[in-house]
Every structure is written in C-alpha cells, then in structure tokens.
Design an enzyme around this catalytic site. Sequence first.
Site, PDB file in Angstrom:
ATOM      1  N   HIS A   1      -6.995   0.793  -6.702  1.00  0.00           N
ATOM      2  CA  HIS A   1      -7.379   0.074  -5.755  1.00  0.00           C
ATOM      3  C   HIS A   1      -8.001  -1.187  -6.146  1.00  0.00           C
ATOM      4  O   HIS A   1      -9.258  -1.429  -5.913  1.00  0.00           O
ATOM      5  CB  HIS A   1      -8.285   0.830  -4.728  1.00  0.00           C
ATOM      6  CG  HIS A   1      -8.389   0.082  -2.983  1.00  0.00           C
ATOM      7  ND1 HIS A   1      -7.644  -0.835  -2.776  1.00  0.00           N
ATOM      8  CD2 HIS A   1      -9.035   0.762  -2.100  1.00  0.00           C
ATOM      9  CE1 HIS A   1      -7.876  -1.060  -1.612  1.00  0.00           C
ATOM     10  NE2 HIS A   1      -8.669  -0.296  -1.220  1.00  0.00           N
TER      11      HIS A   1
ATOM     12  N   ARG B   1     -14.000  -8.097   0.560  1.00  0.00           N
ATOM     13  CA  ARG B   1     -12.512  -8.181   0.411  1.00  0.00           C
ATOM     14  C   ARG B   1     -11.792  -9.364   0.891  1.00  0.00           C
ATOM     15  O   ARG B   1     -10.833  -9.717   0.210  1.00  0.00           O
ATOM     16  CB  ARG B   1     -12.117  -6.971   1.490  1.00  0.00           C
ATOM     17  CG  ARG B   1     -12.650  -5.496   1.028  1.00  0.00           C
ATOM     18  CD  ARG B   1     -11.973  -4.946  -0.309  1.00  0.00           C
ATOM     19  NE  ARG B   1     -10.498  -4.995  -0.371  1.00  0.00           N
ATOM     20  CZ  ARG B   1      -9.802  -3.905   0.234  1.00  0.00           C
ATOM     21  NH1 ARG B   1     -10.328  -3.011   0.610  1.00  0.00           N
ATOM     22  NH2 ARG B   1      -8.528  -4.155   0.106  1.00  0.00           N
TER      23      ARG B   1
ATOM     24  N   GLN C   1     -10.231  -3.550  -4.122  1.00  0.00           N
ATOM     25  CA  GLN C   1     -11.429  -3.029  -3.560  1.00  0.00           C
ATOM     26  C   GLN C   1     -12.648  -3.291  -4.662  1.00  0.00           C
ATOM     27  O   GLN C   1     -13.958  -3.580  -4.352  1.00  0.00           O
ATOM     28  CB  GLN C   1     -11.291  -1.504  -3.257  1.00  0.00           C
ATOM     29  CG  GLN C   1     -12.319  -0.881  -2.918  1.00  0.00           C
ATOM     30  CD  GLN C   1     -13.022  -1.175  -1.582  1.00  0.00           C
ATOM     31  OE1 GLN C   1     -12.219  -1.215  -0.527  1.00  0.00           O
ATOM     32  NE2 GLN C   1     -14.432  -1.846  -1.580  1.00  0.00           N
TER      33      GLN C   1
ATOM     34  N   ARG D   1       0.896  -1.116   0.044  1.00  0.00           N
ATOM     35  CA  ARG D   1       0.020   0.146   0.090  1.00  0.00           C
ATOM     36  C   ARG D   1       0.966   1.309   0.042  1.00  0.00           C
ATOM     37  O   ARG D   1       1.768   1.624   0.929  1.00  0.00           O
ATOM     38  CB  ARG D   1      -0.974  -0.123   1.185  1.00  0.00           C
ATOM     39  CG  ARG D   1      -1.816   1.181   1.244  1.00  0.00           C
ATOM     40  CD  ARG D   1      -2.744   1.255   2.576  1.00  0.00           C
ATOM     41  NE  ARG D   1      -4.137   0.680   1.789  1.00  0.00           N
ATOM     42  CZ  ARG D   1      -5.124   0.629   2.271  1.00  0.00           C
ATOM     43  NH1 ARG D   1      -5.663   1.655   3.125  1.00  0.00           N
ATOM     44  NH2 ARG D   1      -6.412  -0.185   1.577  1.00  0.00           N
TER      45      ARG D   1
ATOM     46  N   CYS E   1     -16.404   2.325  -0.132  1.00  0.00           N
ATOM     47  CA  CYS E   1     -15.156   1.309   0.065  1.00  0.00           C
ATOM     48  C   CYS E   1     -14.881   1.484   1.522  1.00  0.00           C
ATOM     49  O   CYS E   1     -14.265   0.253   2.146  1.00  0.00           O
ATOM     50  CB  CYS E   1     -14.007   1.765  -0.595  1.00  0.00           C
ATOM     51  SG  CYS E   1     -13.711   3.510  -0.539  1.00  0.00           S
TER      52      CYS E   1
ATOM     53  N   ASP F   1     -16.968   7.888  -2.229  1.00  0.00           N
ATOM     54  CA  ASP F   1     -15.611   7.613  -1.510  1.00  0.00           C
ATOM     55  C   ASP F   1     -15.288   8.759  -0.760  1.00  0.00           C
ATOM     56  O   ASP F   1     -15.881   9.855  -1.075  1.00  0.00           O
ATOM     57  CB  ASP F   1     -14.511   7.196  -2.553  1.00  0.00           C
ATOM     58  CG  ASP F   1     -13.242   6.893  -1.927  1.00  0.00           C
ATOM     59  OD1 ASP F   1     -13.008   6.811  -0.742  1.00  0.00           O
ATOM     60  OD2 ASP F   1     -12.171   6.789  -2.622  1.00  0.00           O
TER      61      ASP F   1
HETATM   62  N1   CP Z   1     -11.335   0.073   1.772  1.00  0.00           N
HETATM   63  C1   CP Z   1     -10.185   0.076   2.412  1.00  0.00           C
HETATM   64  O1   CP Z   1      -9.022  -0.160   1.584  1.00  0.00           O
HETATM   65  O2   CP Z   1     -10.163   0.141   3.584  1.00  0.00           O
HETATM   66  P1   CP Z   1      -8.798   0.213   4.478  1.00  0.00           P
HETATM   67  O3   CP Z   1      -8.157   1.529   4.034  1.00  0.00           O
HETATM   68  O4   CP Z   1      -9.172   0.395   5.994  1.00  0.00           O
HETATM   69  O5   CP Z   1      -7.996  -0.909   4.189  1.00  0.00           O
HETATM   70  N1  NVA Z   2      -9.778   7.076  -1.746  1.00  0.00           N
HETATM   71  C1  NVA Z   2      -9.424   6.687  -0.392  1.00  0.00           C
HETATM   72  C2  NVA Z   2      -9.774   5.274  -0.302  1.00  0.00           C
HETATM   73  C3  NVA Z   2      -9.571   4.632   1.022  1.00  0.00           C
HETATM   74  C4  NVA Z   2      -9.852   3.044   0.951  1.00  0.00           C
HETATM   75  C5  NVA Z   2      -8.053   6.956   0.001  1.00  0.00           C
HETATM   76  O1  NVA Z   2      -7.155   6.739  -0.802  1.00  0.00           O
HETATM   77  O2  NVA Z   2      -8.023   7.301   0.964  1.00  0.00           O
END
Ligand code: CP
Ligand code: NVA
Length: 368
Positions: A180, A343, A183, A153, A315, A275
């Site tokens: 992502h 997920r 997701q 990540r 998400c 989101d």
């Molecule tokens: N939706 C998602 O990726 O959640 P987190 O940021 O908690 O992993």
């Molecule tokens: N768009 C958001 C998604 C979190 C899962 C972010 O990148 O923070």
Amino acid sequence: MSQAVAARYQSQPAGTPIQNQVQNQIQNKESKLNAHVHGRMAAAPERVPQVFWCPDLVSTRDLGPAGVDAILHLAGIMKSHPADFRRALTGKQMVMFFEKPSLRTRLTFEAGMAGLGGTAMFVDQTHERIDVRENLSDVAHNLERWVDLIVLRTFSQQTIEGMAQHASVPVINALSDLEHPCQALADYLTLLERFGNGKDRRLAYIGDGNNVAHSLLLTCACLGSSIRVATPPDYAPNPQIVADARQIAEDTGAEIQLLTDPHEAVVGADAIYTDAWTSMGQEKEEVERAKIFPPYQVNTELMAEAASHAVFMHCLPAHRGLEVTDAIIDSERSLVFEQAENRLHVQKAILYLLLGGGDRLPARSAHA
Ligand code: CP
Ligand code: NVA
C-alpha cells in the site's frame, strides 16, 4: 513552470545524500534501486520533470530513496500552495478500478485529481476480479487509448504489475494484498510534519505483517529511518519485502528489526502504528486471528511503554476494541486523521510526477 514554483522545487538543502541521489537520478534518469522499472512500456513524458519521474508506482521499490524524497518534498509544497497546481493536470483523465472497498483512497484520488484540474472515473470492480471477463492485457490496451493514468486496488499484486507491464500509461497501486505505497508515503509525511523530520524517528509497527507493514518497511528503508515490526510468529512480513528493504537499507543506513514481542518494539519509539488484524480478503480467518492477535492490541498500557511524546498511527479503517482501543485512537496522541488528510497531498504529488505535470503548471500563478 512558474518561477515561484521552480524556486520551491530547488529549495531542498543541497549536498545531503538524498539530495545528491535526486540529482544523480535526474541526470541518469534511473538508479540501481528502481532500475527494474525501466524495462516497462510506459510512455515517457515529453520532458522529464525537474524533480523525479518513474513510469509507474506499483511498489515503493519503483521510487527508491530519490523518489520517496521527491514525493514527500513535492507533497509538502502542494499542501501549502494548492492554488499553484489547480490547473496542473487540466485535460488529464484517470480511471480507478477497485476490487476491494475504499473510503480514503477512492475519495483522495478523486479529490486530488479534481484539485489538479483533471478528471477521475471510478469502476466498482468488487463483484469480479478485473481480469475475469477479459484478458488483462486486452483491458490494458483499451484503457491506454482512453485515459492518461490507471489506479488499481486489487487482491493480487501481479494484477497491478501486469497492468503496468501492458499499459503504456502510468499505473498506481492503490493497495494490493502485498503493498500500500500511497499509505506509507502519507504516513511518513505525517511524521515529518509532526517531528520536523521523518527520517530520525523510530516507528514501531504492531500487528499483522501485511500490506501496510510492507510499505512502511520499504518507505522507511528508502528514507534511511528506523522501524521495528512486531508480529505474531506466523504473521511476519513477507521475506522478499524484508530482503528488499534490507538491501535498500544497505545504501541508506535504515535500521530494520523484526520482532514478536510488542513490548520490546515500543520501547523508545516515537510512533506506534497498527492496522487491522483481519485485512480485506481474509474474512474467513477472522475468528482464528481474533484468538492470536489480542496481545498485539495498542492500548493505554502498551502506549505507556513508549516514549512520553510517542504518537499513535493507523491507516484506517480501525476496528475499535480489537487492534486499538477507543482511549488511544481518540486521544491527543492520535494522528489518524492527519494521516488520512495527507493521503490527498501525497497522491496529488504522485499524480503530478507520474503525469509529467511540470509541463502543465498554470501560465499565471498568484505566486509568480
Ligand atoms: N487507508 C485506506 O486505504 O483506507 P481505504 O481502505 O478507506 O481506502
Ligand atoms: N491491511 C488493510 C489495510 C486497509 C487500508 C487491508 O488490506 O484491509
């Protein structure tokens, strides 16, 4: 592979365009759509799994239509028959490096790997980018000596691409500023479960044209589905992602519309998705964004303009009172926790396929 599991793999209806694509991809071990991944140095498993295999999941583009279809199909099997897969990845080790916080992604990868008999290690990388202390290729060449799979990540998509380029083990994108993919796969599994078919449903994404929107666009394109994305004019999706999604759509028949009016986007939609207005790493823009995005809030009034059966999706994490109101996220129309659950199942399927798990199914199965 047990006969019962093999039979389930083969249970997809034959002869559909996607099914034929899966078959072609198995035979050719590549397709036009994911051909770019085959130059990478990923080690092929001893035997290519029966369904689909690609070296990494850096972008949804790595999967193409056949890969998206295979993962959704396998995730459904794994969700309904978890016991069949409890030792599928015994002895396999996965490491996760996260430059940003996480609840769902971290825990579903950890629980998913444990549920397949493997081991997960977590490295908190939130204090410093992965490639600051040490050159990324040096990190990659260490990791590939110790573990079977790397989950990242990151802020930069290039970090994940670079890791996939250098490491000889599979790399999975667990969110970057650009995409992502896990997701969006879980989201389309959720739609498939809710409506019996994810492909023929119309999704309206309202808000920031960011990582989650990008992955929804690419997944929708792979599935040949329909999506409208409504964003403020200066927050439209990345043009390259849109171009790639449209290129995939030429083959799959997907319908993609970019709009700025959220009211126009939700008309006739089966699912309304939003989101965060301010994503991780954009905190300095929070005040400015809070002035621009309020017309894009998903609230009772906006939901009333969608089909009466329309569901709400997010998400998570949600910012209640900003992109969505309590009345909507807490309503019976909300699928947010189904998405979160899926997920787990989708990522188990991804781990299984990337690690060539077909060779590691339990010798004895309750269903054999
Ligand atoms: N939706 C998602 O990726 O959640 P987190 O940021 O908690 O992993
Ligand atoms: N768009 C958001 C998604 C979190 C899962 C972010 O990148 O923070």
